[in-house]
Design a protein around this motif. Structure first.
Motif, PDB file in Angstrom:
ATOM      1  N   ARG A 105       0.295  -4.099   7.746  1.00  0.00           N
ATOM      2  CA  ARG A 105       0.338  -3.788   9.179  1.00  0.00           C
ATOM      3  C   ARG A 105       0.349  -5.077  10.006  1.00  0.00           C
ATOM      4  N   THR A 106      -0.401  -6.085   9.589  1.00  0.00           N
ATOM      5  CA  THR A 106      -0.413  -7.359  10.304  1.00  0.00           C
ATOM      6  C   THR A 106       0.943  -8.036  10.213  1.00  0.00           C
ATOM      7  N   LYS A 107       1.554  -8.029   9.040  1.00  0.00           N
ATOM      8  CA  LYS A 107       2.892  -8.614   8.881  1.00  0.00           C
ATOM      9  C   LYS A 107       3.901  -7.892   9.765  1.00  0.00           C
ATOM     10  N   ALA A 108       3.772  -6.561   9.862  1.00  0.00           N
ATOM     11  CA  ALA A 108       4.691  -5.786  10.713  1.00  0.00           C
ATOM     12  C   ALA A 108       4.540  -6.178  12.175  1.00  0.00           C
ATOM     13  N   VAL A 109       3.318  -6.414  12.623  1.00  0.00           N
ATOM     14  CA  VAL A 109       3.104  -6.879  13.997  1.00  0.00           C
ATOM     15  C   VAL A 109       3.755  -8.239  14.179  1.00  0.00           C
ATOM     16  N   MET A 110       3.542  -9.118  13.217  1.00  0.00           N
ATOM     17  CA  MET A 110       4.062 -10.479  13.328  1.00  0.00           C
ATOM     18  C   MET A 110       5.582 -10.530  13.318  1.00  0.00           C
ATOM     19  N   ASP A 111       6.233  -9.649  12.523  1.00  0.00           N
ATOM     20  CA  ASP A 111       7.696  -9.705  12.471  1.00  0.00           C
ATOM     21  C   ASP A 111       8.378  -8.719  13.412  1.00  0.00           C
ATOM     22  N   GLY A 112       7.569  -8.031  14.228  1.00  0.00           N
ATOM     23  CA  GLY A 112       8.132  -7.151  15.253  1.00  0.00           C
ATOM     24  C   GLY A 112       8.569  -5.789  14.765  1.00  0.00           C
ATOM     25  N   THR A 113       8.189  -5.389  13.553  1.00  0.00           N
ATOM     26  CA  THR A 113       8.606  -4.084  13.031  1.00  0.00           C
ATOM     27  C   THR A 113       7.509  -3.024  13.110  1.00  0.00           C
ATOM     28  N   TRP A 114       6.353  -3.378  13.669  1.00  0.00           N
ATOM     29  CA  TRP A 114       5.234  -2.445  13.723  1.00  0.00           C
ATOM     30  C   TRP A 114       5.577  -1.240  14.575  1.00  0.00           C
ATOM     31  N   THR A 115       5.205  -0.056  14.080  1.00  0.00           N
ATOM     32  CA  THR A 115       5.259   1.187  14.849  1.00  0.00           C
ATOM     33  C   THR A 115       3.972   1.944  14.556  1.00  0.00           C
ATOM     34  N   SER A 116       3.574   2.769  15.496  1.00  0.00           N
ATOM     35  CA  SER A 116       2.386   3.583  15.300  1.00  0.00           C
ATOM     36  C   SER A 116       2.686   4.640  14.243  1.00  0.00           C
ATOM     37  N   THR A 117       1.769   4.816  13.309  1.00  0.00           N
ATOM     38  CA  THR A 117       1.970   5.789  12.246  1.00  0.00           C
ATOM     39  C   THR A 117       0.623   6.243  11.696  1.00  0.00           C
ATOM     40  N   ASP A 118       0.589   7.456  11.179  1.00  0.00           N
ATOM     41  CA  ASP A 118      -0.605   7.949  10.506  1.00  0.00           C
ATOM     42  C   ASP A 118      -0.589   7.462   9.062  1.00  0.00           C
ATOM     43  N   THR A 119      -1.752   7.193   8.529  1.00  0.00           N
ATOM     44  CA  THR A 119      -1.868   6.769   7.139  1.00  0.00           C
ATOM     45  C   THR A 119      -2.893   7.652   6.445  1.00  0.00           C
ATOM     46  N   TRP A 120      -2.460   8.292   5.387  1.00  0.00           N
ATOM     47  CA  TRP A 120      -3.346   9.161   4.611  1.00  0.00           C
ATOM     48  C   TRP A 120      -3.296   8.775   3.135  1.00  0.00           C
ATOM     49  N   ASP A 121      -3.212   7.471   2.870  1.00  0.00           N
ATOM     50  CA  ASP A 121      -3.143   7.009   1.493  1.00  0.00           C
ATOM     51  C   ASP A 121      -4.466   7.240   0.788  1.00  0.00           C
ATOM     52  N   GLY A 122      -4.402   7.345  -0.506  1.00  0.00           N
ATOM     53  CA  GLY A 122      -5.609   7.601  -1.279  1.00  0.00           C
ATOM     54  C   GLY A 122      -5.549   6.933  -2.631  1.00  0.00           C
ATOM     55  N   ILE A 123      -5.904   7.679  -3.661  1.00  0.00           N
ATOM     56  CA  ILE A 123      -5.976   7.142  -5.013  1.00  0.00           C
ATOM     57  C   ILE A 123      -4.609   6.685  -5.492  1.00  0.00           C
ATOM     58  N   GLY A 124      -3.586   7.485  -5.279  1.00  0.00           N
ATOM     59  CA  GLY A 124      -2.253   7.146  -5.768  1.00  0.00           C
ATOM     60  C   GLY A 124      -1.717   5.840  -5.215  1.00  0.00           C
ATOM     61  N   ALA A 125      -1.976   5.595  -3.942  1.00  0.00           N
ATOM     62  CA  ALA A 125      -1.492   4.371  -3.301  1.00  0.00           C
ATOM     63  C   ALA A 125      -2.430   3.193  -3.529  1.00  0.00           C
ATOM     64  N   GLY A 126      -3.587   3.448  -4.108  1.00  0.00           N
ATOM     65  CA  GLY A 126      -4.536   2.381  -4.382  1.00  0.00           C
ATOM     66  C   GLY A 126      -5.465   2.042  -3.229  1.00  0.00           C
ATOM     67  N   MET A 127      -5.382   2.782  -2.129  1.00  0.00           N
ATOM     68  CA  MET A 127      -6.267   2.521  -0.990  1.00  0.00           C
ATOM     69  C   MET A 127      -7.694   2.984  -1.291  1.00  0.00           C
ATOM     70  N   VAL A 128      -7.805   3.966  -2.154  1.00  0.00           N
ATOM     71  CA  VAL A 128      -9.103   4.488  -2.578  1.00  0.00           C
ATOM     72  C   VAL A 128      -9.133   4.445  -4.099  1.00  0.00           C
ATOM     73  N   GLY A 129     -10.247   3.979  -4.626  1.00  0.00           N
ATOM     74  CA  GLY A 129     -10.408   3.950  -6.070  1.00  0.00           C
ATOM     75  C   GLY A 129     -11.702   4.625  -6.464  1.00  0.00           C
ATOM     76  N   ILE A 130     -11.846   4.859  -7.733  1.00  0.00           N
ATOM     77  CA  ILE A 130     -13.081   5.398  -8.277  1.00  0.00           C
ATOM     78  C   ILE A 130     -13.619   4.334  -9.231  1.00  0.00           C
ATOM     79  N   GLY A 131     -14.857   3.926  -9.012  1.00  0.00           N
ATOM     80  CA  GLY A 131     -15.464   2.918  -9.866  1.00  0.00           C
ATOM     81  C   GLY A 131     -15.677   3.432 -11.273  1.00  0.00           C
ATOM     82  N   GLU A 132     -16.013   2.521 -12.149  1.00  0.00           N
ATOM     83  CA  GLU A 132     -16.300   2.902 -13.523  1.00  0.00           C
ATOM     84  C   GLU A 132     -17.348   4.014 -13.522  1.00  0.00           C
TER      85      GLU A 132
END
Length: 137
Positions: free
Chosen positions: A73-100
């Protein structure tokens, strides 16, 4: 999100009322410390691994890894490609993990949990799939 004293107090009250499992949606290890002090109470950590409290009371944790999202998201702001969007990432995208999952969890339960984790990651199972039942079934 972060008030260790209140988190510990809340955990202690729940334990005094008979709770033997503590989960939280706060970021400190105060609930794990309260459970460890009480003995015979298990916990599931939030936001970070909290493995220093394993194998008991902490049997596993939800681990948040928002760094790749923030970088993109920071890179998108810096290169001018940022747009508002919803994010619902989880385990599959790696945003959420489960510890050992600690050895305090029976092997068959651990295997089932890991299978569900894999199906959440590959999209073959959705966490809010019904039916949803009340406490009485």
């Amino acid at each position: 999100w972060l008030d260790p004293a209140k988190e510990a107090d809340a955990a202690k009250v729940l334990i005094e009322q008979g709770a033997d499992v503590i989960l939280q949606h706060t970021d400190s290890t105060a609930p794990q410390a309260a459970a460890q002090a009480a003995g015979n109470v298990i916990t599931f950590g939030q936001a970070s691994d909290m493995a220093e409290y394993g194998p008991k009371p902490r049997v596993s944790s939800i681990i948040d890894d928002w760094a790749p999202y923030y970088i993109a998201r920071t890179k998108a702001v810096m290169d001018g490609t940022w747009t508002s969007t919803d994010t619902w990432d989880g385990i599959g995208a790696g945003m959420v993990g489960i510890g050992e999952i600690s050895d305090a969890v029976p092997a068959d339960v651990k295997a089932e949990a890991l299978a569900i984790k894999a199906s959440l990651a590959d999209g073959s199972y959705h966490a809010f799939t019904g039916p949803i039942n009340k406490q009485d079934g």
